[in-house]
Scaffold this active site. Structure first.
Site, short mmCIF file in Angstrom:
data_model
loop_
_atom_site.label_atom_id
_atom_site.label_comp_id
_atom_site.label_asym_id
_atom_site.label_seq_id
_atom_site.Cartn_x
_atom_site.Cartn_y
_atom_site.Cartn_z
CG HIS A 276 -1.98 -1.01 1.22
ND1 HIS A 276 -3.04 -0.98 0.33
CD2 HIS A 276 -2.16 -2.12 2.01
CE1 HIS A 276 -3.84 -2.02 0.57
NE2 HIS A 276 -3.33 -2.71 1.56
CG HIS B 243 -2.94 -9.67 -3.68
ND1 HIS B 243 -3.53 -10.53 -4.60
CD2 HIS B 243 -2.74 -10.40 -2.55
CE1 HIS B 243 -3.66 -11.72 -4.05
NE2 HIS B 243 -3.20 -11.67 -2.82
#
Length: 303
Positions: free
Chosen positions: A97, A107
């Site tokens: 993030h 991800h």
């Protein structure tokens, strides 16, 4: 080859991949360091969680390795292929993030599981931009297409790309989480061939993501861009807590909660009935990028 040997080989690769990725990400960040948390699972196995908080680039970055074994609950075992309740699972899972809204969240997860006589690989990687650039999205997808094309069936880029689009979708919102990538699960067959594919995926992660982060990390941004990033992060939280198989698997098998929920962003907002202003960069995300398409085949404007 004995199942235990396969498990050991897969675990050794995932553990090494964690080292490689963490080293590269720390260098990219330039300020933050990964804290390491070695943990043991009461019912068998354990893992190594590495998390960076408040770095120069990454507001929160987690890269987790785990190797666990034990017995599933009867209810959960009935939902997973293979006879009996005994299982093993090893893998790596990461979520990054960034603080800058122009750098996408990313991800990736690669894993190997056994249950009874069944054994399979799963995994994938997907990109969640807030202010997307076409060149970045195309680059990400082209890397994964090239990786898939280097391996025989059941590896299939088009199938894995669609699987990703379908999987990372929020039915209650009627929208995808991001611009996708690849996703695969329950891959069975020639173990060596599939392990070769999973290793190729793991080795390609940095190539898929680092050039994007390097291009965008110094983009100027203000409070309005941060606010929109936090709104979209809310969708990330909704998906991970409601639908994500990895989160559900970890919680259902007595996994370590801090490591499982490492994927959640550090700051989020849920304004009531948010709608982007028509014609804005925020609206462009919804109107163009959150509509699945064959990104790898997109034509980029000449430089």
């Amino acid at each position: 080859m004995e199942p235990q040997t396969r498990q050991s080989r897969a675990a050794a690769y995932f553990r090494s991949l964690q080292d490689t990725i963490c080293f590269a990400l720390a260098k990219l960040d330039g300020q933050g360091e990964f804290g390491e948390d070695n943990w043991e699972r009461q019912d068998g196995g354990g893992g190594r969680s590495r998390v960076m908080m408040e770095g120069g680039l990454f507001e929160k970055a987690g890269v987790n390795f785990s190797e666990v074994h034990g017995e599933m609950s009867p209810e959960f075992a009935s939902q997973v292929p293979g006879e009996g309740r005994a299982f093993t699972a090893t893998g790596i899972s990461l979520v990054l993030h960034p603080r800058n809204p122009y750098v996408p969240t990313v991800h990736a997860n690669f894993r190997y599981l056994t249950k009874g006589s069944k054994e399979w690989f799963g995994g994938g990687a997907d990109l969640t931009p807030y202010y997307p650039y076409l060149a970045d999205v195309v680059h990400f997808h082209r890397v994964w297409k090239r990786v898939c094309q280097g391996h025989p069936p059941p590896v299939d880029y088009r199938r894995f790309k669609k699987w990703c689009d379908d999987y990372f979708y929020l039915p209650h919102r009627g929208e995808p989480r991001g611009v996708g990538g690849i996703f695969f699960d329950y891959l069975e067959g020639d173990w060596e061939a599939l392990f070769s594919f999973v290793r190729a995926c793991g080795d390609a992660f940095l190539e898929a993501y680092l050039p994007i982060a390097l291009r965008r990390k110094d983009e100027p941004f203000g409070e309005s861009q941060r606010a929109f990033q936090q709104v979209r992060r809310g969708r990330y939280v909704e998906f991970n807590l409601l639908y994500d198989r990895g989160t559900i698997f970890g919680l259902k098998t007595g996994g370590r909660v801090e490591s499982i929920l490492m994927s959640l962003p550090p700051s989020v907002r849920w304004p009531y009935d948010y709608r982007p202003e028509p014609g804005s960069r925020e609206a462009e995300l919804y109107d163009f990028y959150l509509k699945p398409r064959d990104w790898a085949e997109e034509n980029l404007p000449s430089a």
